[in-house]
Design an enzyme around this catalytic site. Structure first.
Site, PDB file in Angstrom:
ATOM      1  N   GLU A 142      -3.336  11.626   3.164  1.00  0.00           N
ATOM      2  CA  GLU A 142      -4.084  10.864   4.068  1.00  0.00           C
ATOM      3  C   GLU A 142      -5.741  11.355   4.032  1.00  0.00           C
ATOM      4  O   GLU A 142      -5.806  12.756   4.387  1.00  0.00           O
ATOM      5  CB  GLU A 142      -3.745  10.786   5.364  1.00  0.00           C
ATOM      6  CG  GLU A 142      -4.422  10.011   6.235  1.00  0.00           C
ATOM      7  CD  GLU A 142      -3.959   9.886   7.806  1.00  0.00           C
ATOM      8  OE1 GLU A 142      -4.129   8.750   8.472  1.00  0.00           O
ATOM      9  OE2 GLU A 142      -2.918  10.571   8.062  1.00  0.00           O
TER      10      GLU A 142
ATOM     11  N   LYS B 277      -3.926   0.737   7.192  1.00  0.00           N
ATOM     12  CA  LYS B 277      -3.029   1.523   8.345  1.00  0.00           C
ATOM     13  C   LYS B 277      -2.671   0.426   9.391  1.00  0.00           C
ATOM     14  O   LYS B 277      -3.694  -0.007  10.007  1.00  0.00           O
ATOM     15  CB  LYS B 277      -3.533   2.640   8.737  1.00  0.00           C
ATOM     16  CG  LYS B 277      -2.706   3.572   9.726  1.00  0.00           C
ATOM     17  CD  LYS B 277      -3.313   4.870  10.088  1.00  0.00           C
ATOM     18  CE  LYS B 277      -2.405   5.797  10.720  1.00  0.00           C
ATOM     19  NZ  LYS B 277      -3.016   7.130  11.022  1.00  0.00           N
TER      20      LYS B 277
ATOM     21  N   CYS C 211       0.712   7.656   7.662  1.00  0.00           N
ATOM     22  CA  CYS C 211       1.049   8.534   8.726  1.00  0.00           C
ATOM     23  C   CYS C 211       1.689   8.095   9.927  1.00  0.00           C
ATOM     24  O   CYS C 211       2.956   7.987  10.024  1.00  0.00           O
ATOM     25  CB  CYS C 211      -0.167   8.967   9.257  1.00  0.00           C
ATOM     26  SG  CYS C 211      -0.395  10.680  10.066  1.00  0.00           S
TER      27      CYS C 211
END
Length: 322
Positions: free
Chosen positions: A89, A158, A199
């Site tokens: 990331e 995301k 994440c």
């Protein structure tokens, strides 16, 4: 290109030399320049095993250095036989809300062009970690995936923004600068279908369940857990997603930098469908390798057939968008 570096070239048995056009050798298809990839593809069914590489990159404040190091490590992973490679990331910039506007790029742009070139050069599926993406005045935390011919396969933004407040330890709000994505992303390889998250997405079991429903056998999460959430939940969440859905889960973290404003936990990891940690890094810059065994995955699903045992008459997890 990403700068001078040793070639990714490696032996291609049973092809004696890089073919100029697609040709068949026994049960294999060898693709040459201008085709999908110069690696061997099985005919008729997917390969049972392939090598995955997770690049735990030491990220600096200098974008050009990050790109050069990332490309160099992709080449190294390819020389070690990796067919699917993931970056972490925010691999091209420091992680933080104040950095996202400064480092943001459009896609295609500088960083993704480098990734496309090195994916083609090394003939790998390259999961480009994530970068701050600018589009129509909004910023996203975005993962771009490239095929062995350098083509952009999918772009994943995301879904779940990292907004937390743990008194005395960490407060972080991605939503101060970022906009969440609104779609799922999977891509197919000659080996298996791969699902993407970034994440904080890993905390949401529903996303992994939807990817399992869509036939994914590997989930990859470029991620940067911190020194509070990392020790507590990093491995636990990966093992949970893997066991719940009987698939492989992989996480690619930046290397730890104790001087950074946001200190990443590191410990890039691969977990098997049985919940075993089969590969794991420490905190330093490194490349983690794991041979993904899809035969083992199939055996586990046969031995404990949870997918056919679900009570769809009582509950369901379903996507509201394609």
């Amino acid at each position: 290109m990403c700068g001078p570096a040793p070639s990714c070239a490696r032996p291609r048995p049973p092809c004696a030399a890089p073919p100029r056009a697609v040709r068949r050798v026994g049960r294999w298809v060898c693709a040459g320049p201008g085709r999908a990839a110069p690696h061997m593809l099985p005919r008729g069914r997917a390969m049972a095993t392939f090598r995955l590489a997770l690049i735990q990159l030491q990220v600096s404040s200098i974008k050009s250095e990050n790109l050069a190091r990332a490309c160099g490590l992709v080449r190294e992973a390819a020389r070690q036989g990796a067919k699917v490679v993931s970056l972490p990331e925010c691999f091209n910039s420091p992680y933080g809300t104040k950095y996202f506007p400064e480092y943001a790029e459009k896609i295609p742009g500088e960083s993704t062009q480098k990734l496309s070139e090195v994916a083609k050069e090394c003939s790998v599926y390259l999961i480009g970690g994530s970068i701050p993406e600018e589009d129509a005045g909004k910023l996203y935390n975005t993962c771009a995936v490239f095929g062995p011919d350098g083509t952009l396969l999918v772009k994943y933004r995301k879904l779940h923004l990292f907004d937390i407040d743990i008194p005395g330890k960490i407060t972080f709000h991605e939503s101060k600068t970022l906009t969440p994505g609104d779609s799922f992303s999977t891509f197919d390889t000659p080996y298996c279908r791969v699902g993407l998250g970034i994440c904080y997405d890993m905390r949401f079991a529903e996303l992994a369940q939807i990817y399992a429903q869509r036939g994914c056998q590997l989930l990859v999460y470029p991620a940067a857990f911190n020194m509070t959430t990392g020790p507590a939940h990093w491995e636990l969440l990966q093992r949970g997603r893997a066991v719940d859905n009987q698939l492989y889960v992989a996480t690619a973290s930046p290397a730890r930098d104790e001087q950074a404003s946001y200190v990443a936990w590191g410990h890039s990891t691969v977990v098997s469908p049985w919940g075993e940690v089969v590969a794991k890094a420490g905190a330093e810059e490194t490349v983690v390798y794991s041979d993904i065994d899809l035969k083992k995955l199939a055996e586990i699903r046969q031995q404990i057939p949870i997918f056919s045992q679900k009570r769809s008459d009582l509950y369901a997890v379903e996507a509201k968008k394609p």
